[in-house]
Design an enzyme around this catalytic site. Structure first.
Site, mmCIF file in Angstrom:
data_model
loop_
_atom_site.group_PDB
_atom_site.id
_atom_site.type_symbol
_atom_site.label_atom_id
_atom_site.label_comp_id
_atom_site.label_asym_id
_atom_site.label_seq_id
_atom_site.Cartn_x
_atom_site.Cartn_y
_atom_site.Cartn_z
ATOM 1 N N SER A 318 -47.452 -21.283 18.196
ATOM 2 C CA SER A 318 -46.021 -20.978 18.181
ATOM 3 C C SER A 318 -45.248 -21.527 19.368
ATOM 4 O O SER A 318 -44.010 -21.575 19.321
ATOM 5 C CB SER A 318 -45.823 -19.461 18.106
ATOM 6 O OG SER A 318 -46.329 -18.967 16.883
ATOM 7 N N THR A 319 -45.935 -21.920 20.447
ATOM 8 C CA THR A 319 -45.202 -22.503 21.573
ATOM 9 C C THR A 319 -44.552 -23.830 21.188
ATOM 10 O O THR A 319 -43.695 -24.337 21.913
ATOM 11 C CB THR A 319 -46.127 -22.728 22.781
ATOM 12 O OG1 THR A 319 -47.247 -23.528 22.392
ATOM 13 C CG2 THR A 319 -46.629 -21.406 23.338
#
Length: 600
Positions: A318-319
């Protein structure tokens, strides 16, 4: 000449008359002439020999004499010192000694003194903790002239051995590299071998720069090797260069302790942390766990020596969402006002779901609650090659300009044909691999409002020119959404810092194994502070935690909070608006204050 003639006459008269038992007789003139002829021949022979030695053999004799007393010594200047940005020494050279035996002199000394060689060998071996049998064998080999008994020994021990005054045993000066901060900077600085050549890290990368060129000095020495006189420099040496790093040892030390503690309590396999000053591109801290002590070769192991921040890759999860969001906004495929259906859906038989369920939301909500479904729907609108190019602009898929030894490029897929599931998962960071340094670089670009500056592990005197890779307006709106992740009830609440506005993104991705994904996770938190004037980008990666917690915000967020707080304090960043009790004012409080001011 008269005195010589008179002296000669007296000698002749004396020889002519000799008293032998009371009688006298005269020696014949012939015998006298023979005698003087022999003296003359001896005199001429002596003069001839002297003349030969003085005029014809002088050079050879001088050379033989010099061989006995003159020595050309090689002077090795110290290896360059490595400093942190504030002048703290991180790598220095300390004087040590090497003990060497000249075999012939050693044997001759013991024969002359009628001493037992074996007892001397045992004594030396006990002092230096070396193998007696091996040393005895080497001394018996006629081909061995100079035998190194031990290297890198303390000067005090060397002085004691020298005080024994045993012919044939010599003590030579040498240097050893010492690292005052031990394991904290081991992965960045690396180490040298016993001969002073860099084998790991910056010691190897900048080996030629740190090395000095040896000079040569002519000296007169006595039979015991003592220096009597320095005759002059035969060859000038080149002094080594010092290296000043961008690393701030204060932050480096804190970062290592915090990372190590959290990795151990979460029973993680490994962990990495990278801190970047986005204004200058300087790396202020880079640490890994586990580490090793470069001062002790016993603690060295390949798995401990890897600078995992640049060598190890993982799926960022998700980064990556903020980077894909910026790319999507730049391509015009969505806007901040569009609302997406975020209920789970299937793509080619694979169900895409969220850990934080919501039925719908705009891009702001998708980033705040880290919706895989929302990002998958956005990614499916885009050409996957555009997503890849967008990630490349943020530094994914290539080495940084620092070009660390062993640095990994990661992997960005380049395909002619993409499946829909590959396209969808690309939107939330699956199907690609990156290093922690690459993630930190990407977030430093966000902190710099879309401008990419060259990274540096060396302290910079002049801020390098940057290149814009994303629209400032799009990046600024993404930064607002990242702030809500931490302070607006999002997934990164444990990364909050009292008194400062902080933004960031959590990442929790499964570890890829052969044939798919295993049961282990990689927890990441990538963040920026202060959001009021973004400057510092910090990434924390906790690999394979086994203590029951694995979400990035939970295992990596606390490390971010501790290290970033100290960074802001050390660099005198003023706190944002505070309440009287020291807590950070909420957006609602600030809005209320603004409305109150307008009414008055």
């Amino acid at each position: 000449m008269l005195w010589l003639k008179n002296a000669f006459s007296k000698v002749v008269n004396l020889l002519k008359r000799v008293d032998a038992g009371g009688s006298s007789y005269e020696i014949s003139t012939r015998r006298i002439m023979i005698f003087w002829g022999m003296l003359l021949i001896l005199f001429l022979a002596l003069m001839a020999r002297v003349s030969w030695l003085m005029f014809w053999s002088a050079g050879d004799l001088v050379s033989k004499g010099n061989d006995r007393i003159l020595r050309t010594a090689t002077e090795h200047p110290e290896r360059g010192v490595i400093y942190d940005r504030n002048g703290e020494k991180l790598a220095i050279s300390v004087p040590m000694r090497a003990v060497v035996i000249h075999a012939k002199s050693f044997h001759d000394y013991h024969e002359k003194k009628q001493m037992d060689k074996e007892s001397t060998i045992r004594e030396i071996c006990e002092l230096l903790r070396t193998d007696c049998a091996s040393l005895s064998k080497k001394l018996k080999e006629p081909r061995n002239r100079h035998i190194t008994v031990a290297r890198q020994i303390e000067p005090q021990m060397a002085d004691y051995i020298k005080s024994l005054k045993i012919d044939g045993i010599y003590v030579n000066p040498e240097l050893r590299r010492f690292y005052p901060t031990s394991e904290i900077n081991a992965h960045i600085i690396g180490m040298t071998n016993i001969d002073g050549a860099g084998t790991e890290g910056l010691e190897r990368q900048y080996n030629d720069y740190l090395l000095s060129s040896p000079g040569k000095i002519r000296r007169i020495k006595d039979a015991r090797g003592n220096i009597i006189e320095n005759l002059g420099v035969v060859k000038e040496g080149k002094q080594a260069n010092d290296l000043v790093l961008s690393i701030d040892e204060r932050l480096q030390s804190l970062a290592y302790k915090s990372l190590k503690y959290n990795a151990e309590i979460n029973r993680a396999t490994s962990a990495s942390l990278v801190l970047i000053d986005s204004w200058t591109g300087e790396i202020l801290a880079m640490v890994n766990y586990p580490s090793y002590n470069p001062n002790s070769r016993e603690s060295y192991a390949p798995y401990r020596a890897r600078n995992r921040a640049v060598t190890d890759t993982y799926e960022p999860g998700s980064t990556t969402k903020p980077l894909v969001a910026v790319t999507a906004l730049g391509k015009g495929v969505t806007s901040w006002n569009e609302v997406f259906d975020t209920t789970p859906f299937q793509v080619q038989g694979k169900l895409i779901t969220d850990s934080h369920h919501m039925s719908s939301g705009n891009l702001f909500d998708i980033l705040k609650y880290s919706s895989n479904v929302g990002m998958a729907r956005i990614a499916l609108r885009m050409d996957p090659r555009d997503i890849v190019r967008g990630l490349e602009a943020f530094g994914y898929g290539s080495r940084t300009n620092i070009d660390f030894i062993g640095e990994n490029t990661g992997r960005l897929p380049h395909r002619r044909r993409w499946s829909r599931i590959e396209n969808a998962t690309l939107g939330y960071g699956y199907g690609i691999t990156v290093t922690p340094l690459q993630v930190a670089q990407a977030y430093s670009i966000l902190a710099n409002h879309g401008i990419r500056r060259p990274l540096s592990i060396l302290k910079v005197d002049k801020i390098p020119q940057g290149v814009r890779v994303a629209k400032e307006q799009d990046v600024n709106l993404v930064l607002k959404s990242l702030e809500s992740v931490v302070e607006g009830g999002g997934t990164g609440a444990q990364a909050m810092i009292a008194g400062y506005r902080v933004g960031g993104k959590t990442g929790t991705a499964k570890v890829a194994v052969a044939g798919g994904y295993g049961k282990d996770y990689v927890g990441t938190f990538a963040g920026i502070a202060p959001m009021s004037n973004p400057r510092f980008a910090l990434v924390v990666v906790i690999n394979e935690p086994h203590a029951g917690k694995f979400y990035g915000g939970v295992v990596a967020g606390p490390v971010f909070s501790e290290v970033m707080k100290r960074t802001l304090e050390l660099y005198n960043v003023p706190p944002d608006d505070l309440n009287p009790d020291g807590t950070l004012k909420t957006p609602a409080q600030k809005k209320k204050e603004i409305s109150s001011k307008k009414r008055h």
